[in-house]
Design an enzyme around this catalytic site. Structure first.
Site, PDB file in Angstrom:
ATOM      1  N   HIS A   1      -2.134   5.650   6.355  1.00  0.00           N
ATOM      2  CA  HIS A   1      -0.724   6.042   6.442  1.00  0.00           C
ATOM      3  C   HIS A   1      -0.618   7.483   5.950  1.00  0.00           C
ATOM      4  O   HIS A   1      -1.448   7.946   5.162  1.00  0.00           O
ATOM      5  CB  HIS A   1       0.144   5.216   5.497  1.00  0.00           C
ATOM      6  CG  HIS A   1       0.130   3.735   5.732  1.00  0.00           C
ATOM      7  ND1 HIS A   1       0.509   3.155   6.918  1.00  0.00           N
ATOM      8  CD2 HIS A   1      -0.176   2.700   4.900  1.00  0.00           C
ATOM      9  CE1 HIS A   1       0.430   1.826   6.800  1.00  0.00           C
ATOM     10  NE2 HIS A   1       0.004   1.534   5.584  1.00  0.00           N
TER      11      HIS A   1
ATOM     12  N   CYS B   1       0.834  -1.218   0.000  1.00  0.00           N
ATOM     13  CA  CYS B   1       0.000   0.000   0.000  1.00  0.00           C
ATOM     14  C   CYS B   1       0.858   1.254   0.000  1.00  0.00           C
ATOM     15  O   CYS B   1       0.594   2.206  -0.751  1.00  0.00           O
ATOM     16  CB  CYS B   1      -0.933  -0.017   1.204  1.00  0.00           C
ATOM     17  SG  CYS B   1      -0.119  -0.417   2.760  1.00  0.00           S
TER      18      CYS B   1
HETATM   19  P1  NAD Z   1      -5.817 -10.513   6.651  1.00  0.00           P
HETATM   20  O1  NAD Z   1      -5.272 -11.140   7.883  1.00  0.00           O
HETATM   21  O2  NAD Z   1      -6.826  -9.421   6.779  1.00  0.00           O
HETATM   22  O3  NAD Z   1      -6.471 -11.621   5.725  1.00  0.00           O
HETATM   23  C1  NAD Z   1      -5.810 -12.823   5.449  1.00  0.00           C
HETATM   24  C2  NAD Z   1      -6.874 -13.883   5.164  1.00  0.00           C
HETATM   25  O4  NAD Z   1      -6.214 -15.090   4.808  1.00  0.00           O
HETATM   26  C3  NAD Z   1      -7.752 -14.192   6.367  1.00  0.00           C
HETATM   27  O5  NAD Z   1      -9.073 -14.362   5.900  1.00  0.00           O
HETATM   28  C4  NAD Z   1      -7.221 -15.540   6.878  1.00  0.00           C
HETATM   29  O6  NAD Z   1      -8.245 -16.303   7.450  1.00  0.00           O
HETATM   30  C5  NAD Z   1      -6.749 -16.171   5.590  1.00  0.00           C
HETATM   31  N1  NAD Z   1      -5.659 -17.127   5.771  1.00  0.00           N
HETATM   32  C6  NAD Z   1      -4.682 -17.109   6.700  1.00  0.00           C
HETATM   33  N2  NAD Z   1      -3.819 -18.115   6.463  1.00  0.00           N
HETATM   34  C7  NAD Z   1      -4.286 -18.769   5.374  1.00  0.00           C
HETATM   35  C8  NAD Z   1      -3.830 -19.888   4.652  1.00  0.00           C
HETATM   36  N3  NAD Z   1      -2.709 -20.536   5.008  1.00  0.00           N
HETATM   37  N4  NAD Z   1      -4.535 -20.279   3.572  1.00  0.00           N
HETATM   38  C9  NAD Z   1      -5.657 -19.630   3.181  1.00  0.00           C
HETATM   39  N5  NAD Z   1      -6.136 -18.546   3.844  1.00  0.00           N
HETATM   40  C10 NAD Z   1      -5.451 -18.135   4.913  1.00  0.00           C
HETATM   41  O7  NAD Z   1      -4.548 -10.035   5.807  1.00  0.00           O
HETATM   42  P2  NAD Z   1      -4.476  -8.836   4.775  1.00  0.00           P
HETATM   43  O8  NAD Z   1      -4.292  -7.568   5.515  1.00  0.00           O
HETATM   44  O9  NAD Z   1      -5.585  -8.948   3.799  1.00  0.00           O
HETATM   45  O10 NAD Z   1      -3.067  -9.137   4.086  1.00  0.00           O
HETATM   46  C11 NAD Z   1      -2.922 -10.032   2.995  1.00  0.00           C
HETATM   47  C12 NAD Z   1      -1.719  -9.585   2.186  1.00  0.00           C
HETATM   48  O11 NAD Z   1      -1.957  -8.254   1.721  1.00  0.00           O
HETATM   49  C13 NAD Z   1      -0.405  -9.517   2.961  1.00  0.00           C
HETATM   50  O12 NAD Z   1       0.644  -9.793   2.067  1.00  0.00           O
HETATM   51  C14 NAD Z   1      -0.324  -8.051   3.365  1.00  0.00           C
HETATM   52  O13 NAD Z   1       0.986  -7.629   3.623  1.00  0.00           O
HETATM   53  C15 NAD Z   1      -0.884  -7.399   2.116  1.00  0.00           C
HETATM   54  N6  NAD Z   1      -1.412  -6.044   2.302  1.00  0.00           N
HETATM   55  C16 NAD Z   1      -2.150  -5.715   3.395  1.00  0.00           C
HETATM   56  C17 NAD Z   1      -2.601  -4.404   3.545  1.00  0.00           C
HETATM   57  C18 NAD Z   1      -3.374  -3.984   4.736  1.00  0.00           C
HETATM   58  O14 NAD Z   1      -3.316  -2.824   5.117  1.00  0.00           O
HETATM   59  N7  NAD Z   1      -4.125  -4.835   5.368  1.00  0.00           N
HETATM   60  C19 NAD Z   1      -2.327  -3.460   2.545  1.00  0.00           C
HETATM   61  C20 NAD Z   1      -1.639  -3.846   1.399  1.00  0.00           C
HETATM   62  C21 NAD Z   1      -1.164  -5.146   1.296  1.00  0.00           C
END
Ligand code: NAD
Length: 335
Positions: free
Chosen positions: A218, A139
């Site tokens: 942010h 992000c």
């Molecule tokens: P999150 O924790 O909100 O969601 C992750 C999801 O994956 C959850 O539903 C969880 O139940 C599921 N999960 C966990 N382990 C799993 C597995 N082994 N197999 C299948 N499903 C599984 O996470 P998020 O914030 O959506 O982050 C996901 C990615 O996006 C990460 O790489 C993060 O760095 C990136 N990201 C996050 C943000 C943010 O602000 N949240 C912003 C940009 C990028």
């Protein structure tokens, strides 16, 4: 051609990518995957997404809560053209995707090395055309690219110094912090500068980062030495016509990320998402060849349009980046 998209990991990013895919007319969601029956699993079912368990061992857990999975991730990959992996970093699915011969997109939590191809729509759309694996940058990196790429393209950039003032956690996350402190990232430069270079090769950029007790957005304080002297108005004119960048103004009462998120709520978008990067118009100043500005990033949603463009590039449904950007913008109703 309608591209069949699977979502592995239906959380903060996954549920937004699913909805954004659904809003397009050239791609569709064929299934979403989770491991446990959390509230987001019920939400996925309510939204009409076909639901799959991450593996055989998780099926019973869903059944006990009244959700009957259509199968496992393995089954879903048999019918998908591409999977958008939105699981937490290092979940380790690459070997499975390779075995299944399915294209995959990861998110910014992963390292560039996982795919060797990082993606930002403006900076390197063309690199992803036909690719099998890519990572949409984080992000913060997406936010930096949105405003830096037009500057580099128009006038050239000598160097950049960015200070990332990072939200401590996402709004739903009651476990992370800091809660009552300001925490500098002591690894200097922070990873954000090098991450920008994965999509804007050769850019001279350094960043530092600080985590603060806020969950909304942010904020970046950025100093750019341009390759030529440019009046402030020219920078404003450039960003005015830049897609996915919007201005906010302190003189109209937008003094902080709190008011920006209020604007997002007033917009009526689902989840109050703000896909655009918000730049303070009255905080943009050029002194000689040096540009100073502040921008705010809605971390939960700014990468969503990039995921859509990345699907289009990798699946060869659009080779012209601006055509994809325009199509995505129109479907998501963004500037
Ligand atoms: P999150 O924790 O909100 O969601 C992750 C999801 O994956 C959850 O539903 C969880 O139940 C599921 N999960 C966990 N382990 C799993 C597995 N082994 N197999 C299948 N499903 C599984 O996470 P998020 O914030 O959506 O982050 C996901 C990615 O996006 C990460 O790489 C993060 O760095 C990136 N990201 C996050 C943000 C943010 O602000 N949240 C912003 C940009 C990028």
């Amino acid at each position: 051609m309608t591209v069949k998209v699977a979502i592995n990991g239906y959380g903060t990013i996954g549920k937004r990518v699913a909805d954004a895919v659904t809003a397009q007319d050239d791609m569709e969601i064929v299934g979403v995957v989770k491991r446990r029956p959390s509230f987001e699993a019920f939400d996925a079912v309510k939204n009409g997404y076909k639901f799959y368990a991450a593996a055989e061992e998780f099926i019973e857990g869903f059944r006990q809560e009244g959700i009957e999975p259509a199968g496992t991730l393995d089954d879903l990959l048999d019918i998908a053209d591409i999977v958008v992996d939105c699981t937490p970093k290092k979940a380790g699915y690459k070997a499975l995707y390779e075995k299944k011969g399915v294209k995959a997109i990861w998110q910014g939590g992963e390292k560039h090395d996982l795919t060797g191809l990082s993606f930002n729509s403006f900076s390197n759309y063309e690199d992803a055309i036909g690719a099998d694996f890519a990572r949409v940058v984080s992000c913060n990196t997406t936010g930096l690219c949105r405003t830096l790429w037009p500057l580099e393209n128009e006038w050239g950039i000598e160097n950049v110094l960015g200070v990332m003032i990072r939200r401590g956690a996402d709004p739903w996350d009651s476990k992370k912090g800091p809660m009552n402190a300001i925490e500098p990232v002591l690894k200097v430069p922070s990873h954000h500068g090098p991450d920008v270079i994965t999509v804007m090769e050769g850019l001279d950029i350094q960043t530092t980062a600080v985590a603060v007790p806020s969950t909304l957005m942010h904020l970046h304080s950025v100093v750019v030495k341009l390759k030529k002297n440019v009046p402030t108005q020219d920078v404003l004119d450039l960003w005015e016509k830049t897609s996915r960048v919007m201005f906010v103004e302190g003189k109209y009462g937008v003094k902080s990320t709190a008011q920006i998120m209020e604007i997002a709520k007033d917009s009526g978008r689902k989840r109050s998402d703000l896909f655009e990067i918000a730049v303070w118009k009255d905080g943009v100043h050029v002194v000689g060849d040096t540009l100073y500005y502040y921008q705010a990033i809605h971390q939960e949603s700014d990468v969503i349009p990039e995921n859509i463009d990345c699907i289009r590039a990798m699946c060869n449904i659009e080779t012209d980046k601006w055509a994809s950007v325009e199509k995505t913008n129109k479907a998501l109703n963004l500037e």
